[in-house]
Scaffold this motif. Structure first.
Motif, PDB file in Angstrom:
ATOM      1  N   ASP A  35      28.157  23.448  12.568  1.00 22.10           N
ATOM      2  CA  ASP A  35      27.490  22.256  13.135  1.00 22.10           C
ATOM      3  C   ASP A  35      26.113  22.040  12.502  1.00 22.10           C
ATOM      4  O   ASP A  35      25.682  20.905  12.317  1.00 22.10           O
ATOM      5  CB  ASP A  35      27.294  22.406  14.651  1.00 22.10           C
ATOM      6  CG  ASP A  35      28.601  22.171  15.410  1.00 22.10           C
ATOM      7  OD1 ASP A  35      29.610  21.827  14.758  1.00 22.10           O
ATOM      8  OD2 ASP A  35      28.602  22.352  16.650  1.00 22.10           O
ATOM      9  N   THR A  54      35.375  36.017  20.508  1.00 21.19           N
ATOM     10  CA  THR A  54      34.802  34.775  21.065  1.00 21.19           C
ATOM     11  C   THR A  54      33.399  34.553  20.526  1.00 21.19           C
ATOM     12  O   THR A  54      33.014  33.427  20.175  1.00 21.19           O
ATOM     13  CB  THR A  54      34.664  34.902  22.612  1.00 21.19           C
ATOM     14  OG1 THR A  54      35.825  35.541  23.100  1.00 21.19           O
ATOM     15  CG2 THR A  54      34.467  33.573  23.264  1.00 21.19           C
ATOM     16  N   PHE A  55      32.664  35.648  20.455  1.00 21.58           N
ATOM     17  CA  PHE A  55      31.281  35.575  19.973  1.00 21.58           C
ATOM     18  C   PHE A  55      31.242  35.044  18.534  1.00 21.58           C
ATOM     19  O   PHE A  55      30.509  34.099  18.215  1.00 21.58           O
ATOM     20  CB  PHE A  55      30.652  36.973  20.071  1.00 21.58           C
ATOM     21  CG  PHE A  55      29.367  37.129  19.317  1.00 21.58           C
ATOM     22  CD1 PHE A  55      28.234  36.402  19.682  1.00 21.58           C
ATOM     23  CD2 PHE A  55      29.266  38.022  18.244  1.00 21.58           C
ATOM     24  CE1 PHE A  55      27.040  36.549  18.988  1.00 21.58           C
ATOM     25  CE2 PHE A  55      28.081  38.171  17.552  1.00 21.58           C
ATOM     26  CZ  PHE A  55      26.966  37.434  17.920  1.00 21.58           C
ATOM     27  N   GLU A 106      30.853  28.160  14.925  1.00 24.48           N
ATOM     28  CA  GLU A 106      30.672  26.758  15.319  1.00 24.48           C
ATOM     29  C   GLU A 106      29.196  26.338  15.178  1.00 24.48           C
ATOM     30  O   GLU A 106      28.909  25.240  14.698  1.00 24.48           O
ATOM     31  CB  GLU A 106      31.145  26.573  16.752  1.00 24.48           C
ATOM     32  CG  GLU A 106      31.380  25.118  17.085  1.00 24.48           C
ATOM     33  CD  GLU A 106      31.949  24.953  18.491  1.00 24.48           C
ATOM     34  OE1 GLU A 106      32.868  25.720  18.848  1.00 24.48           O
ATOM     35  OE2 GLU A 106      31.447  24.078  19.209  1.00 24.48           O
ATOM     36  N   LEU A 107      28.313  27.216  15.573  1.00 19.51           N
ATOM     37  CA  LEU A 107      26.876  26.895  15.457  1.00 19.51           C
ATOM     38  C   LEU A 107      26.488  26.679  13.992  1.00 19.51           C
ATOM     39  O   LEU A 107      25.754  25.741  13.661  1.00 19.51           O
ATOM     40  CB  LEU A 107      26.032  28.037  16.046  1.00 19.51           C
ATOM     41  CG  LEU A 107      26.007  28.141  17.575  1.00 19.51           C
ATOM     42  CD1 LEU A 107      25.456  29.511  18.007  1.00 19.51           C
ATOM     43  CD2 LEU A 107      25.157  27.018  18.182  1.00 19.51           C
ATOM     44  N   SER A 111      21.126  28.501  18.486  1.00 24.01           N
ATOM     45  CA  SER A 111      21.429  28.055  19.857  1.00 24.01           C
ATOM     46  C   SER A 111      20.175  27.971  20.713  1.00 24.01           C
ATOM     47  O   SER A 111      20.169  27.309  21.754  1.00 24.01           O
ATOM     48  CB  SER A 111      22.402  29.034  20.523  1.00 24.01           C
ATOM     49  OG  SER A 111      21.769  30.304  20.706  1.00 24.01           O
ATOM     50  N   ARG A 131      33.794  29.486   8.385  1.00 28.38           N
ATOM     51  CA  ARG A 131      34.415  30.091   9.573  1.00 28.38           C
ATOM     52  C   ARG A 131      35.093  31.408   9.214  1.00 28.38           C
ATOM     53  O   ARG A 131      34.915  32.424   9.883  1.00 28.38           O
ATOM     54  CB  ARG A 131      35.446  29.096  10.125  1.00 28.38           C
ATOM     55  CG  ARG A 131      35.290  28.866  11.606  1.00 28.38           C
ATOM     56  CD  ARG A 131      36.177  27.743  12.089  1.00 28.38           C
ATOM     57  NE  ARG A 131      35.516  26.446  12.020  1.00 28.38           N
ATOM     58  CZ  ARG A 131      36.015  25.343  11.458  1.00 28.38           C
ATOM     59  NH1 ARG A 131      37.192  25.382  10.849  1.00 28.38           N
ATOM     60  NH2 ARG A 131      35.356  24.215  11.480  1.00 28.38           N
ATOM     61  N   ARG A 171      25.805  36.504  27.995  1.00 26.18           N
ATOM     62  CA  ARG A 171      26.870  35.505  27.861  1.00 26.18           C
ATOM     63  C   ARG A 171      28.190  36.124  27.380  1.00 26.18           C
ATOM     64  O   ARG A 171      29.264  35.713  27.785  1.00 26.18           O
ATOM     65  CB  ARG A 171      26.424  34.406  26.903  1.00 26.18           C
ATOM     66  CG  ARG A 171      27.566  33.446  26.572  1.00 26.18           C
ATOM     67  CD  ARG A 171      27.143  32.250  25.816  1.00 26.18           C
ATOM     68  NE  ARG A 171      26.258  31.403  26.597  1.00 26.18           N
ATOM     69  CZ  ARG A 171      26.016  30.135  26.301  1.00 26.18           C
ATOM     70  NH1 ARG A 171      26.590  29.578  25.261  1.00 26.18           N
ATOM     71  NH2 ARG A 171      25.199  29.432  27.036  1.00 26.18           N
ATOM     72  N   TYR A 172      28.109  37.117  26.486  1.00 25.02           N
ATOM     73  CA  TYR A 172      29.348  37.661  25.900  1.00 25.02           C
ATOM     74  C   TYR A 172      29.737  39.022  26.493  1.00 25.02           C
ATOM     75  O   TYR A 172      30.626  39.683  25.953  1.00 25.02           O
ATOM     76  CB  TYR A 172      29.212  37.742  24.370  1.00 25.02           C
ATOM     77  CG  TYR A 172      29.049  36.369  23.772  1.00 25.02           C
ATOM     78  CD1 TYR A 172      30.151  35.519  23.612  1.00 25.02           C
ATOM     79  CD2 TYR A 172      27.793  35.889  23.426  1.00 25.02           C
ATOM     80  CE1 TYR A 172      29.997  34.238  23.109  1.00 25.02           C
ATOM     81  CE2 TYR A 172      27.624  34.612  22.917  1.00 25.02           C
ATOM     82  CZ  TYR A 172      28.727  33.791  22.761  1.00 25.02           C
ATOM     83  OH  TYR A 172      28.575  32.519  22.276  1.00 25.02           O
ATOM     84  N   HIS A 207      22.937  33.442  15.817  1.00 22.32           N
ATOM     85  CA  HIS A 207      23.276  32.692  17.039  1.00 22.32           C
ATOM     86  C   HIS A 207      21.988  32.226  17.708  1.00 22.32           C
ATOM     87  O   HIS A 207      21.820  31.029  18.014  1.00 22.32           O
ATOM     88  CB  HIS A 207      24.084  33.607  17.970  1.00 22.32           C
ATOM     89  CG  HIS A 207      24.698  32.914  19.151  1.00 22.32           C
ATOM     90  ND1 HIS A 207      23.980  32.133  20.019  1.00 22.32           N
ATOM     91  CD2 HIS A 207      25.971  32.902  19.616  1.00 22.32           C
ATOM     92  CE1 HIS A 207      24.782  31.655  20.965  1.00 22.32           C
ATOM     93  NE2 HIS A 207      26.012  32.115  20.741  1.00 22.32           N
ATOM     94  N   LYS A 247      33.479  33.336  16.964  1.00 26.19           N
ATOM     95  CA  LYS A 247      33.930  31.942  16.916  1.00 26.19           C
ATOM     96  C   LYS A 247      32.760  31.007  17.239  1.00 26.19           C
ATOM     97  O   LYS A 247      32.574  29.975  16.595  1.00 26.19           O
ATOM     98  CB  LYS A 247      35.069  31.741  17.929  1.00 26.19           C
ATOM     99  CG  LYS A 247      36.222  30.924  17.333  1.00 26.19           C
ATOM    100  CD  LYS A 247      37.259  30.601  18.371  1.00 26.19           C
ATOM    101  CE  LYS A 247      38.355  31.666  18.409  1.00 26.19           C
ATOM    102  NZ  LYS A 247      39.124  31.663  19.659  1.00 26.19           N
ATOM    103  N   ASP A 248      31.961  31.383  18.222  1.00 27.32           N
ATOM    104  CA  ASP A 248      30.811  30.551  18.597  1.00 27.32           C
ATOM    105  C   ASP A 248      29.741  30.545  17.500  1.00 27.32           C
ATOM    106  O   ASP A 248      29.123  29.509  17.238  1.00 27.32           O
ATOM    107  CB  ASP A 248      30.202  31.042  19.919  1.00 27.32           C
ATOM    108  CG  ASP A 248      31.092  30.689  21.109  1.00 27.32           C
ATOM    109  OD1 ASP A 248      32.109  29.996  20.901  1.00 27.32           O
ATOM    110  OD2 ASP A 248      30.776  31.115  22.241  1.00 27.32           O
TER     111      ASP A 248
END
Ligand code: AQP
Length: 330
Positions: free
Chosen positions: A279, A268-269, A275-276, A250, A215, A260-261, A246, A271-272
């Motif tokens: 995960d 925010t982008f 997470e991807l 995704s 992260r 989306r962004y 991404h 951070k996503d």
């Protein structure tokens, strides 16, 4: 069924995101509709300085990661290159068909040699061993990242030369390269490829790394001036690299990601994206640890693969020996 073959070097403890997206993920998806051969190329790993005990450990670690990423020993032949001696035997024959000037033009050799105190002859002949790896299995397709394109061209040239001089023997292989993920770049140097040996720790995302570290690196990835999440290879290579990551994870297209962004800035982008990535890596890390806990079982799985691979390799080598004019033992 078409035959597919590829390999990965045990040169580091963990695969990185480029290895995973550029190569291994395709290996997994191809194992069902292809006759699949995938190997840990330990002979390639000794072309640069190494420690024997560490090589053994990293070979197991690489194999464990391959199984953890989803390769199934019942659906794919997963093996260790050095356990099939025909690789080096065919390499010699192919080396004798390779021009010195031709081998000297390989750009990966030039890059890697520049980083070594002394560049070995093995590093120089690496692409010829790679050609032998592929031709030995009569592979139709070779799923790799863009950095391997030149080596694949050499492989085709050598196959054609052998076929022309000694009679039809080898299948001509094609590189299978997915444009969208052919070159995942370094987070700190977004025009260079993410690489086990040359990326800085901040530039590389390792599959086996802790989520918190992953992260942090993604949040600190070099982006570009401005704040729009827009794909622009030329002017925004950092953001574009993150967008490709991404998209690969995704399933959204680059225009969908832009939409989306829109108006949200990089925070925010990123951070996503983090997470991807975390995960995707978490289950691989967990399964790798489980597989490593039972070394004997892992070694047995690899022995099964090496024995299956050996059978195919011996068939090709018998043909090569005949064609090349070697006397059969009485
Ligand atoms: N950054 C990348 N993007 C897309 N694909 C990549 N590959 C490597 N880096 C990227 C692909 O991963 C497969 C296995 O690579 P390798 O083990 O043969 O090593 P490499 O190509 O030399 O990659 P590295 O990370 O730079 O390793 P070192 O530093 O050990 O040489 C290949 O299919 C490769 O294309």
């Amino acid at each position: 069924r078409a035959r597919v073959l590829s390999g990965i070097q045990p040169t580091a403890g963990s695969f990185h995101l480029g290895n995973y997206l550029g190569a291994v993920r395709q290996w997994v998806s191809m194992q069902d509709d292809h006759d699949a051969f995938y190997m840990v190329v330990d002979l390639h790993a000794i072309t640069v300085e190494y420690e024997p005990a560490q090589l053994r450990e990293r070979t197991r670690l690489a194999a464990a990661q391959l199984f953890a990423c989803g390769l199934d020993p019942d659906r794919a032949t997963v093996f260790v290159q050095s356990q099939v001696p025909e690789h080096t035997e065919l390499q010699w024959v192919m080396a004798c068909l390779t021009g010195f000037g031709e081998a000297s033009r390989m750009t990966q050799f030039k890059d890697k040699a520049a980083k070594q105190a002394v560049a070995s002859v093995g590093l120089f002949t690496y692409p010829i061993l790679q050609a032998a790896d592929i031709l030995l299995y009569q592979a139709d397709q070779v799923p790799v990242g863009a950095d391997q394109r030149q080596h694949l061209e050499l492989t085709r040239d050598l196959a054609q030369r052998f076929n022309h001089r000694f009679g039809e023997t080898f299948t001509l292989p094609s590189a299978y390269i997915l444009k969208a993920v052919e070159k995942i770049t370094d987070l700190q140097d977004p025009t260079a490829k993410m690489s086990k040996s040359s990326s800085s720790p901040q530039g590389i995302l390792d599959v086996l790394e802790e989520p918190s570290a992953l992260r942090k690196k993604i949040m600190r990835a070099v982006t570009d001036t401005g704040s729009d999440v827009i794909a622009d290879e030329e002017n925004k290579p950092g953001v574009t690299n993150l967008m490709r990551i991404h998209s690969a994870l995704s399933g959204l297209s680059l225009p969908e990601i832009e939409a989306r962004y829109a108006g949200q800035g990089y925070g925010t982008f990123k951070k996503d994206v983090a997470e991807l990535v975390t995960d995707a890596f978490a289950p691989i890390r967990e399964r790798t640890q489980k597989l490593l806990a039972n070394e004997a079982e892992l070694d047995r799985m690899l022995a099964v693969g090496s024995s299956r691979a050996g059978k195919v390799a011996r068939e090709t080598m018998d043909l090569v020996r005949d064609r090349a004019g070697f006397l059969r033992p009485a």
